[in-house]
Write a protein that holds these residues in place. Structure first.
Motif, mmCIF file in Angstrom:
data_model
loop_
_atom_site.group_PDB
_atom_site.id
_atom_site.type_symbol
_atom_site.label_atom_id
_atom_site.label_comp_id
_atom_site.label_asym_id
_atom_site.label_seq_id
_atom_site.Cartn_x
_atom_site.Cartn_y
_atom_site.Cartn_z
ATOM 1 N N MET A 52 0.839 -1.196 0.000
ATOM 2 C CA MET A 52 0.000 0.000 0.000
ATOM 3 C C MET A 52 0.880 1.254 0.000
ATOM 4 N N THR A 105 -14.753 -0.465 4.498
ATOM 5 C CA THR A 105 -14.009 -1.371 3.613
ATOM 6 C C THR A 105 -14.050 -0.869 2.174
ATOM 7 N N VAL A 109 -10.781 -0.001 -0.077
ATOM 8 C CA VAL A 109 -10.489 -0.827 -1.261
ATOM 9 C C VAL A 109 -10.403 0.022 -2.533
ATOM 10 N N PHE A 110 -11.241 1.058 -2.627
ATOM 11 C CA PHE A 110 -11.279 1.867 -3.863
ATOM 12 C C PHE A 110 -10.593 3.229 -3.720
ATOM 13 N N THR A 111 -9.777 3.399 -2.671
ATOM 14 C CA THR A 111 -9.141 4.699 -2.451
ATOM 15 C C THR A 111 -8.145 5.064 -3.550
ATOM 16 N N LEU A 117 -8.177 7.106 1.856
ATOM 17 C CA LEU A 117 -7.781 5.957 2.672
ATOM 18 C C LEU A 117 -8.020 6.249 4.154
ATOM 19 N N HIS A 182 -2.311 -4.157 -7.238
ATOM 20 C CA HIS A 182 -3.268 -3.744 -6.201
ATOM 21 C C HIS A 182 -3.526 -4.856 -5.185
ATOM 22 N N TRP A 184 -2.818 -5.319 -2.109
ATOM 23 C CA TRP A 184 -3.262 -4.931 -0.765
ATOM 24 C C TRP A 184 -4.759 -4.636 -0.716
ATOM 25 N N ARG A 185 -5.336 -4.204 -1.862
ATOM 26 C CA ARG A 185 -6.772 -3.930 -1.910
ATOM 27 C C ARG A 185 -7.578 -5.226 -1.755
ATOM 28 N N ALA A 189 -10.411 -6.184 0.977
ATOM 29 C CA ALA A 189 -11.747 -6.512 0.468
ATOM 30 C C ALA A 189 -12.352 -7.724 1.182
#
Length: 486
Positions: A52, A105, A109-111, A117, A182, A184-185, A189
């Motif tokens: 991240m 969450t 996840v979509f930051t 974040l 991605h 870490w997303r 999730a």
């Protein structure tokens, strides 16, 4: 006291087996998904932080901000979650927490950047803090007094289970899909699944009968009680609850003024705060949040550290199981003293190992890993669950919510500052200096426990309330201290 509380009562019909026991177990299982989410959301940052940070361009301080934003928000959630549940209901509040877990969450996840974040982490923090106060209260109010400790303690076990789940998921995803941008997303999730389970599960769960009684909804309370007790026991226990609720309303008039004008109540509040702060100053959550970083600093490569990091998670769950088994067999003070002695020793040994084994020595990472596992095991077996149980029993009835709320608020605030500055501290003084510092604080905490913390095991809440209010409990504690020191 005018009544005989459930804790001290021998007049209630005995617990019996039957469908109501299974129903109680199901209610506890669903509610403790709040604890599982608490654990997963605080643990997932451990393995997600490095990829991240690389993607979002974070440095040591902004990594601390991303981690600690959840913790500071949890302090606010802890203070207001309990008060919200008093007015709105335990069940509805837990359903709201499930929504917050899910929404937070999605933000994370979509930051696209650090700002969004942090917003997501704050939403998650409010949910985590709320869960840390409301779920144990919900369980305690539904549980028969004979098994209240073990039933409420399941929430703490689910917290460390959630952290272990996060470590395992991080290791699997990090090693299988670590090459993805991605990754870490995906780790974050996964948290959506237990949030959905908590939401739909709690829609089918009952409200706390204690809360219903306080709101004057006796028929609903009896109907709920009959689903988790035998009929005879349900009616007898409901009568006890009505007595307690009546007394709480009478004693609820006392408020802040009564606490501040009684030095014994001020003292017990300071002891509650001190114990919560001491628990956090062991650095346990620095290991649970930044364990991968500590293991990389000690000599593991990134993927090996992800796998090695599972070991502290496993020992945390094992320690939690042992703690539940011995909760009513060993005095609280003795448990705290053993725990702080062991954790302080582990801190000293980690500092010594880091200082004497140079980077590149093949033994260095494995010895530090062993000592970190020993530290986490000592913490979870002797300090973690015991501190939460102690905080729930030490305060008199009229200040229990307030005392618990303030103590947990301070616990989260200290946790937040440690999370914010831990990586900066490691950058400045290394593992050696960091753990020697933890050892020094641990020695002070041990002195605090031996000289200030009174014993509570094996006493009814009413007997404790009288002794705390009059100050008699501190006289007993001094005699215990002299025996312990001899």
């Amino acid at each position: 006291m005018a009544h005989s509380s459930p804790e001290g009562s021998s007049t209630l019909p005995a617990l019996t087996a039957g469908p109501h026991r299974k129903r109680l177990g199901l209610v506890a299982l669903i509610a403790t998904f709040g604890g599982l989410l608490f654990g997963y959301d605080t643990g997932v940052i451990n393995g997600a932080l490095r990829p991240m940070a690389a993607e979002l361009g974070l440095n040591a301080f902004t990594e601390g901000v991303a981690t600690s934003s959840l913790i500071f928000a949890a302090a606010i959630g802890a203070m207001f979650g309990g008060r919200l549940s008093d007015g709105w209901g335990r069940r509805k509040t837990i359903i709201l927490l499930a929504v917050l877990f899910f929404a937070g969450t999605l933000f994370v996840v979509f930051t696209p950047d650090l700002t969004v974040l942090v917003v997501g982490r704050v939403i998650l923090g409010l949910a985590v803090g709320g869960a840390s106060t409301v779920v144990p209260v919900f369980l305690a109010e539904l549980a028969p007094f004979e098994i209240r400790g073990s039933l409420a303690g399941r929430n703490e076990l689910m917290i460390v289970t959630g952290q272990l789940a996060a470590f395992v998921v991080n290791a699997v995803i990090g090693n299988l899909f670590g090459h993805l941008d991605h990754v870490w997303r995906i780790m974050f999730a996964i948290c959506a699944l237990p949030a959905i389970a908590l939401f739909f599960g709690m829609l089918r769960m009952p409200e706390s009968p204690r809360w219903l009684i306080e709101k004057g909804r006796r028929d609903e309370a009896l109907a709920v009680m009959k689903t988790v007790r035998s009929e005879e026991r349900a009616e007898a226990e409901l009568a006890e609850l009505e007595n307690i609720a009546r007394e709480e309303k009478e004693e609820g008039q006392l408020g802040w003024r009564a606490i501040l004008t009684n030095r014994n109540l001020v003292r017990i509040l300071l002891i509650g705060i001190g114990l919560g702060v001491a628990q956090q100053l062991t650095g346990i959550n620095s290991i649970m949040y930044f364990g991968q970083t500590v293991l990389i600093e000690s000599g593991f490569d990134e993927s090996a550290a992800l796998i090695a990091n599972i070991a502290p998670g496993v020992i945390a769950v094992v320690g939690g199981v042992i703690a539940l088994a011995m909760m009513d067999r060993i005095d609280r003070r003795k448990t705290f003293a053993i725990g702080l002695t062991l954790t302080t020793t582990c801190h000293l040994l980690i500092g010594v190992a880091s200082m004497t084994l140079p980077v590149g020595n093949p033994l260095r990472p494995w010895i530090i890993l062993f000592l970190v596992v020993a530290f986490v095991g000592s913490m979870q077996t002797f300090l973690n669950i015991a501190v939460w149980v102690y905080l729930s029993e030490i305060f008199p009835l009229h200040m229990r919510g307030l005392g618990m709320g303030i103590s947990v608020f301070m616990l989260w605030i200290v946790n937040g500052f440690l999370s914010l500055y831990f990586l900066t501290l490691v950058d400045a003084v290394g593992i050696t200096g960091t753990f020697f510092l933890f050892a020094g604080v641990g020695a002070l905490a041990l002195l605090f426990v031996v000289t200030q913390v009174p014993e509570t095991r094996g006493r009814t809440l009413e007997a404790l309330e009288e002794d705390v209010t009059t100050g008699a409990i501190y006289t007993v504690s001094k005699r215990d201290s002299r025996r312990t020191l001899r």
